[in-house]
Write a protein that holds these residues in place. Structure first.
Motif, mmCIF file in Angstrom:
data_model
loop_
_atom_site.group_PDB
_atom_site.id
_atom_site.type_symbol
_atom_site.label_atom_id
_atom_site.label_comp_id
_atom_site.label_asym_id
_atom_site.label_seq_id
_atom_site.Cartn_x
_atom_site.Cartn_y
_atom_site.Cartn_z
ATOM 1 N N HIS A 94 2.620 3.581 -3.511
ATOM 2 C CA HIS A 94 2.487 5.030 -3.660
ATOM 3 C C HIS A 94 3.862 5.694 -3.811
ATOM 4 C CE1 HIS A 94 -1.749 4.631 -2.303
ATOM 5 N NE2 HIS A 94 -1.904 5.754 -2.980
ATOM 6 N N SER A 111 -5.846 7.371 -0.320
ATOM 7 C CA SER A 111 -5.227 6.847 -1.532
ATOM 8 C C SER A 111 -4.940 8.005 -2.481
ATOM 9 C CB SER A 111 -6.148 5.835 -2.228
ATOM 10 O OG SER A 111 -5.551 5.389 -3.435
ATOM 11 N N THR A 157 -10.818 9.551 -0.643
ATOM 12 C CA THR A 157 -9.866 8.884 -1.543
ATOM 13 C C THR A 157 -9.699 7.419 -1.167
ATOM 14 O OG1 THR A 157 -7.998 9.652 -0.173
ATOM 15 C CG2 THR A 157 -8.604 11.008 -2.081
ATOM 16 N N GLY A 158 -9.683 7.114 0.128
ATOM 17 C CA GLY A 158 -9.577 5.720 0.550
ATOM 18 C C GLY A 158 -10.820 4.916 0.206
ATOM 19 N N TRP A 159 -11.983 5.486 0.435
ATOM 20 C CA TRP A 159 -13.263 4.833 0.147
ATOM 21 C C TRP A 159 -13.422 4.557 -1.345
ATOM 22 C CZ3 TRP A 159 -16.927 2.001 2.058
ATOM 23 C CH2 TRP A 159 -18.247 2.048 1.587
ATOM 24 N N ASP A 160 -13.095 5.557 -2.156
ATOM 25 C CA ASP A 160 -13.225 5.374 -3.610
ATOM 26 C C ASP A 160 -12.290 4.281 -4.118
ATOM 27 O OD1 ASP A 160 -15.125 7.347 -3.682
ATOM 28 O OD2 ASP A 160 -13.808 8.896 -4.521
ATOM 29 N N ALA A 161 -11.039 4.258 -3.604
ATOM 30 C CA ALA A 161 -10.092 3.240 -4.053
ATOM 31 C C ALA A 161 -10.541 1.840 -3.620
ATOM 32 C CB ALA A 161 -8.695 3.532 -3.510
ATOM 33 N N ARG A 162 -11.059 1.733 -2.393
ATOM 34 C CA ARG A 162 -11.525 0.415 -1.930
ATOM 35 C C ARG A 162 -12.711 -0.059 -2.739
ATOM 36 N NH1 ARG A 162 -13.084 -3.600 -1.823
ATOM 37 N NH2 ARG A 162 -13.512 -5.098 -0.151
ATOM 38 N N PRO A 187 -9.440 0.677 6.776
ATOM 39 C CA PRO A 187 -9.964 -0.533 6.127
ATOM 40 C C PRO A 187 -10.916 -1.329 7.012
ATOM 41 C CG PRO A 187 -7.612 -0.748 6.599
ATOM 42 C CD PRO A 187 -7.965 0.686 6.813
ATOM 43 N N TYR A 198 0.823 -1.221 0.000
ATOM 44 C CA TYR A 198 0.000 0.000 0.000
ATOM 45 C C TYR A 198 0.855 1.268 0.000
ATOM 46 C CZ TYR A 198 -2.920 3.566 2.389
ATOM 47 O OH TYR A 198 -3.554 4.713 2.777
ATOM 48 N N TYR A 212 -5.093 0.627 -2.553
ATOM 49 C CA TYR A 212 -5.839 0.878 -1.313
ATOM 50 C C TYR A 212 -5.191 0.098 -0.171
ATOM 51 C CZ TYR A 212 -7.900 -3.679 -2.388
ATOM 52 O OH TYR A 212 -8.072 -5.010 -2.682
ATOM 53 N N ASP A 213 -5.525 0.465 1.044
ATOM 54 C CA ASP A 213 -4.969 -0.177 2.234
ATOM 55 C C ASP A 213 -5.636 -1.538 2.425
ATOM 56 O OD1 ASP A 213 -3.867 -0.866 4.653
ATOM 57 O OD2 ASP A 213 -4.515 0.945 5.716
#
Length: 325
Positions: free
Chosen positions: A15, A179, A316-321, A194, A11, A185-186
């Motif tokens: 990046h 993200s 950004t994290g939610w969208d990537a997941r 997560p 993760y 993503y994490d």
């Protein structure tokens, strides 16, 4: 010349790889895929599938790719699990770092950026952590990261008069979230973001561990820093090392003010559009009320700044997941 990124399929490492490529610094990945994902490896970036414990492989990679330096992100990163698996933690984090330093010396590679951790401080008992705050790690993971910092220091001293004196810095960071690429993503089962995302995707209610801490809203306060900012700081550190500019032995990549778990949960509701009231569970043993660090030194030398709001971290994290399916 290239920069070798250990753990570059993970993760954070993925990046860093993307940030290096954007900066024109030619990343090369070494990763054993124990937690990394092949889907996180960008097209066109050289990938060496193997463990950092393989001295011959690491040295060959350094030589084959004319390495200018190493960004050492690989490691066993689960502080809680490290208490049950101390020998595995030390093998991956201490022996792994030793092997990398041996291979670098043999190949004449002199620059290394080490991904350290706020876990070196343990429970510091101060309102704002600075680089000089006493190091009292509370887990084998934190101990292994502190030993890594010591090894870099000692190797720099030992090679000071050689043809390739070691130049190094350690970047200590806290809770890395969000993200900067929709394909990364994490994946950690132990990190707050997560854990909450997986609960929401499964239709479950996220949980807060304790709401009676000595903080403004009763939930504990931590530094939450965006992975894109973390990656950018690694690149700036690499550039500074390569240029020969002065650099500190360690930098805290902190926010300076922190966020509470309740603030994170409130942002989760706003961003995801899923209305929930978190369940309240018991405190986790040893969890301090507040751990927040200043990032002033890193701001001075590594262009460190908090470029994302809490809502942007979540979004950004939610969208990537969700993009991962």
């Amino acid at each position: 010349m290239s920069w070798i990124v250990t753990g570059g399929a993970g993760y954070i490492g993925a990046h860093v790889v993307r940030a290096l490529a954007t900066a024109g610094l030619s990343p090369v990945i070494i990763d054993d895929l124990s937690s990394g994902q092949t889907s996180f490896i960008p097209e066109g970036v050289p990938f060496v599938n193997g463990t950092i414990l393989d001295r011959e492989l690491v040295e060959k990679t350094l030589r084959d790719h004319n390495a200018e330096g190493v960004i050492h992100v690989a490691g066993f990163k689960y502080a809680g699990v490290s208490v049950q698996r101390p020998l595995h933690t030390y093998a991956q984090n201490v022996d792994g770092t030793r092997v990398i330093l041996e291979a670098m010396e043999a190949a004449g590679v002199r620059n290394i950026v080490f991904s350290s951790s706020a876990a070196v401080f343990g429970t510091p008992g101060v309102a704002l952590v600075v680089e000089e705050t006493a190091k009292k790690p509370a887990s084998p993971y934190g101990e292994s990261k502190l030993i890594g910092e010591w090894m870099l220091r000692d190797q720099a001293t030992a090679t000071a008069d050689s043809e390739a004196p070691l130049r190094h810095t350690s970047l200590r960071y806290f809770n890395v979230v969000g993200s900067a690429d929709p394909t990364v993503y994490d994946v950690s089962p132990h990190n707050l973001f997560p854990i909450v995302f997986e609960a929401l995707l499964a239709g479950k209610t996220p949980r807060i561990n304790g709401d009676d801490y000595d903080t403004e809203d009763g939930t504990n306060v931590r530094d939450y820093v965006h992975v894109g900012d973390i990656a950018a700081a690694h690149v700036e550190a690499a550039k500074r090392l390569a240029s020969g500019a002065s650099i500190e032995a360690a930098y805290n990549l902190g926010s300076g003010d922190g966020l509470s778990v309740k603030q994170i949960m409130d942002a989760m509701v706003r961003v995801t559009g899923i209305d929930f009231t978190p369940e309240i569970g018991p405190r986790r043993a040893g969890d301090p009320d507040r751990i927040v660090a200043t990032g002033e030194l890193a701001a001075r030398d590594l262009d460190w700044k908090m470029r994302y709001s809490v809502d942007e971290m979540v979004r950004t994290g939610w969208d990537a997941r969700r993009n991962a399916g």
